[in-house]
Design a protein around this motif. Structure first.
Motif, mmCIF file in Angstrom:
data_model
loop_
_atom_site.group_PDB
_atom_site.id
_atom_site.type_symbol
_atom_site.label_atom_id
_atom_site.label_comp_id
_atom_site.label_asym_id
_atom_site.label_seq_id
_atom_site.Cartn_x
_atom_site.Cartn_y
_atom_site.Cartn_z
ATOM 1 N N CYS A 81 -15.487 -0.429 -18.028
ATOM 2 C CA CYS A 81 -14.033 -0.418 -17.937
ATOM 3 C C CYS A 81 -13.594 -0.303 -16.476
ATOM 4 N N ILE A 82 -12.472 -0.954 -16.146
ATOM 5 C CA ILE A 82 -11.911 -0.860 -14.802
ATOM 6 C C ILE A 82 -10.691 0.036 -14.860
ATOM 7 N N ILE A 83 -10.618 0.985 -13.935
ATOM 8 C CA ILE A 83 -9.361 1.712 -13.784
ATOM 9 C C ILE A 83 -8.661 1.118 -12.572
ATOM 10 N N ASN A 84 -7.520 0.473 -12.815
ATOM 11 C CA ASN A 84 -6.772 -0.138 -11.724
ATOM 12 C C ASN A 84 -5.777 0.908 -11.210
ATOM 13 N N VAL A 85 -6.086 1.492 -10.046
ATOM 14 C CA VAL A 85 -5.198 2.508 -9.476
ATOM 15 C C VAL A 85 -4.051 1.801 -8.759
ATOM 16 N N ILE A 86 -2.830 2.236 -9.062
ATOM 17 C CA ILE A 86 -1.648 1.573 -8.518
ATOM 18 C C ILE A 86 -0.786 2.584 -7.781
ATOM 19 N N ASP A 87 -0.410 2.231 -6.560
ATOM 20 C CA ASP A 87 0.489 3.075 -5.790
ATOM 21 C C ASP A 87 1.891 2.911 -6.372
ATOM 22 N N GLY A 88 2.349 3.945 -7.073
ATOM 23 C CA GLY A 88 3.640 3.868 -7.754
ATOM 24 C C GLY A 88 4.809 3.643 -6.813
ATOM 25 N N THR A 89 4.627 3.997 -5.535
ATOM 26 C CA THR A 89 5.725 3.807 -4.587
ATOM 27 C C THR A 89 5.741 2.386 -4.029
ATOM 28 N N ASN A 90 4.704 1.603 -4.356
ATOM 29 C CA ASN A 90 4.652 0.208 -3.927
ATOM 30 C C ASN A 90 4.291 -0.668 -5.115
ATOM 31 N N LEU A 91 4.961 -0.407 -6.236
ATOM 32 C CA LEU A 91 4.564 -1.008 -7.497
ATOM 33 C C LEU A 91 4.520 -2.536 -7.422
ATOM 34 N N GLU A 92 5.546 -3.119 -6.803
ATOM 35 C CA GLU A 92 5.686 -4.574 -6.798
ATOM 36 C C GLU A 92 4.442 -5.256 -6.219
ATOM 37 N N ARG A 93 4.015 -4.810 -5.049
ATOM 38 C CA ARG A 93 2.876 -5.426 -4.387
ATOM 39 C C ARG A 93 1.577 -5.112 -5.129
#
Lengths: 632, 81
Positions: A81-93
């Motif tokens: 499984c992949i956990i895709n970590v996302i910077d919530g303050t730069n969600l769009e990019r």
């Protein structure tokens, strides 16, 4: 064994999450065939879960070494499984990468990071909507506080959902839905960042602030760290004297004493005495990097450095080289472009380090009646060589930028977290001690053997019988064109590879009359230039080798530095010969010609960038003018 | 008009990216797609590179690359609507 990996954009907080998940169980693993470091560790609460931290990336297209390494990982290890970590303050990019993950066909969990930050700003993330749009489980986490991380792992273990294949291009899809995913993208930290940038990147203040910062780093790591290193060295000296005395008391063999004290304790001492300096340096660097100011430094100095094939990111390494080449080269880890990193590693040693400065001080005392200008001039010689040979390197294939594109992210300022800084510090120090330290230790033992043994066995006082002297004697002809071809100078050059300060000991020990070793003042200066530009000490070479990734480049670096040193020393000696043969008149003529050429080149360089940056600082009209002139 | 022609504080909409620019794919990944709003935040003290804001992120790129990105200037008040 469950195999889970973390991926995400650079600077999205992956590593913080990784460290929280694996605690002290993490280990750094260099994988075969790949150039970049990835970390693997076991999950603290469940040792059957293996977690991998991959380098940050913007997409799955294999363009840089990092990205190729990541793709190789997916092919070889096939994570569950992949956990895709996302910077919530730069969600769009950040969601761009998410949109492309369907290609892998591996289950994905989305982890929206920095939820604590978002909450503080009253920003809401619509988890339901994200789950619906991407068809995979979504969880909001905080790597810093450790919030929801257990939930994230549990989801990843049981998840088998794959990202839905998007029906439109990623950014169109994101743009259309972004308002449904998140209530707002601008946080207070971002606004504060803009305000800080207004000050530290102000047209007039940027450079003074930058110089102050640099001065502080320089002062603390080189002066303060150096002081600590001296203390450690002094301690080792006392320790080795005491050990030596007790060894003499028990009637140990002289060669055994020499091996234990000079080679082993000495080598160990060299490694350890680097540590305090490195500690202070890495601490400051980690803080500057964590806070986000490092990107701003690169932004400020990129223009001048790009002219010689380096980038804004090569600045800090070069600065640190004036203290110790090892520490400077270690700092090139932050230079991302492979070509620019290589150029930094090749060129930075031209800056005289602390040991070289000591050698030049001593030599100018013995050879030039303590003329301060001679010692100082080596700095300018080094800088001149960086500019000149940097331009030449830049013309060759392996140094012309492989990316061709310079994009530098300007991250939001963050207050450095003590734990993160400490962690980075520990990693780097451990790396240095075990990887580099062992080699330094081994080489110092080998050099000890060569300088203390000969065909007659252990050499006690007649150094002319040692292997090192024999080698020096047989290679002295190499240096004939440079104006110094005595066994003593050859040995000094050889031993300078162990540590540059060894030149002082070697010359002082072997020759009662140092000036007699050289033809004239010019050849003595040529010797200094050779010491300055020839490949750095073993410790530095080993450090460079670890960072260059490939024996080929290390060999190339050594050859390049040797040729540079040889050519420059030869030219200096040649000037000496011309002056001595034809007197000052011809030299004056040559000098005037050189000055004229220099002026011409300077004017040309200024003109090429002048229309924009020198005369009118980005005036639109001027740019058009320069465009027109280039088309004509 | 290209990205490098925008002054500090001015906004533009990306109209065309030179496909011959090496690394154009990377720019697209970073969100430089047609129709994207871009703001030139400031120039470096040495005039190059420039710092821009795109899709809520601050990035800096060199003038030589900015020259290959076509933009149409947009007034700020039109963006806020």
């Amino acid at each position: 064994m469950k195999n889970i990996c973390l991926i995400g954009n650079p600077n999205c907080g992956k590593t913080t999450i990784f460290n929280k998940l694996t605690g002290t169980y993490q280990k750094v693993g260099n994988w075969s065939g790949v150039t970049t470091e990835k970390k693997q560790g076991l999950y603290l609460d469940d040792k059957t879960v293996k977690i991998t931290d991959l380098p940050g990336l913007y997409s799955l297209s294999p363009r840089s070494d990092d990205e190729r390494a990541v793709l190789n990982y997916f092919i070889k290890e096939k994570p569950d499984c992949i956990i895709n970590v996302i910077d919530g303050t730069n969600l769009e990019r950040n969601l761009y990468l998410t949109c492309t993950l369907y290609k892998l066909g591996i289950p994905v969990v989305l982890a929206i990071n920095f939820i604590d930050d978002l909450r503080k700003n009253g920003i809401k993330v619509d988890v339901k909507n994200l789950e619906k749009s991407f068809n995979v489980p979504v969880v909001t986490v905080s790597g810093l506080k450790g919030e929801n991380l257990d939930k994230m792992i549990n989801l990843a273990i049981s998840n088998n959902k794959i990202i839905a294949k998007p029906t439109q291009t990623p950014y169109d899809f994101i743009r259309k839905n972004i308002n449904a995913f998140i209530s707002e993208q601008s946080t207070r930290a971002k606004k504060v960042t803009e305000k800080i940038d207004k000050l530290v990147l102000n047209k007039y203040l940027a450079i003074p602030i930058f110089i102050c910062t640099i001065f502080t780093i320089y002062f603390l790591s080189i002066k303060f760290g150096g002081l600590l290193s001296e203390k450690v060295k002094a301690f080792f000296e006392i320790f080795s004297v005491n050990t030596k005395n007790s060894l003499i008391k028990i009637n140990a063999k002289p060669w055994l004493i020499s091996l234990l004290i000079d080679a082993m304790l000495g080598g160990f001492g060299t490694v350890i005495s680097f540590l305090p300096q490195l500690l202070v340096l890495f601490l400051l660097l980690a803080m500057i990097e964590e806070s986000g100011y490092a990107s701003r430094i690169a932004f400020i100095v990129d223009k001048p450095l790009s002219r010689v094939g380096l980038s804004g990111k090569s600045f800090i390494p070069m600065l640190l080289c004036s203290g110790c080449t090892v520490t400077g080269l270690m700092a090139t880890k932050t230079v991302e472009s492979t070509a620019e990193k290589r150029a930094s590693l090749f060129l930075s040693p031209f800056i005289p380090c602390g040991a070289k400065t000591a050698v030049f001080g001593w030599l100018s005392g013995v050879l030039f009646d303590g003329n301060v200008l001679i010692a100082t001039s080596t700095y300018f010689l080094g800088l001149g060589c960086i500019v000149f040979f940097g331009k030449i390197l830049n013309k060759t294939k392996i140094f012309s930028d492989d990316e061709g594109l310079f994009v530098l992210e300007m991250p939001t300022y963050r207050i450095p977290v003590a734990k993160n800084v400490a962690f980075v510090l520990w990693e780097k120090i451990k790396d240095f001690t075990f990887k580099t330290g062992t080699v330094i230790f081994a080489v110092s033992v080998i050099l000890w053997f060569l300088s203390n043994f000969g065909f007659v066995g252990f050499v006690t006082n007649n150094k002319t019988q040692s292997f090192l002297y024999l080698i020096g004697n047989s290679i002295k002809f190499v240096f004939y064109p440079l104006g110094f071809s005595t066994p003593e100078t050859s040995i000094a050059i050889l031993s300078s590879f162990m540590a540059k300060e060894a030149v002082i000991e070697t010359l002082g020990y072997l020759s009662p009359n140092v000036p007699s070793l050289f033809l004239n003042g010019y050849s003595a200066y040529a010797f200094m230039a050779f010491i300055l530009l020839s490949p750095p000490c073993v410790a530095s070479i080993v450090t460079a080798h670890k960072l260059l990734n490939g024996k080929k480049y290390t060999a190339l670096m050594l050859i390049f530095q040797f040729i540079t040193a040889y050519v420059v020393a030869f030219i200096i000696n040649l000037i000496g010969i011309i002056v001595n043969a034809f007197g000052g008149l011809l030299f004056l003529v040559c000098f005037v010609i050189i000055i004229m050429i220099t002026i011409k080149v300077t004017v040309k360089t200024l003109k090429s960038c002048g229309n924009r940056c020198v005369k009118c600082k980005g005036n639109q009209k001027c740019q058009k003018k320069s465009k027109r002139s280039t088309t004509i | 008009m290209n990205l490098n022609d925008l002054k500090e504080g001015e906004y533009g909409v990306i109209t065309l990216i030179d496909e011959n620019l090496y690394g154009v794919e990377r720019l697209k990944e970073l969100g430089f797609t047609d129709g994207t709003i871009i703001e030139v935040v400031r120039r470096s003290p040495f005039a190059d590179p420039i710092m821009i804001k795109i899709r809520g992120c601050h990035l800096s790129i060199r003038i030589k690359d900015a020259k290959k990105i076509g933009v149409k200037k947009v007034e700020k008040y039109l963006l806020n609507r």
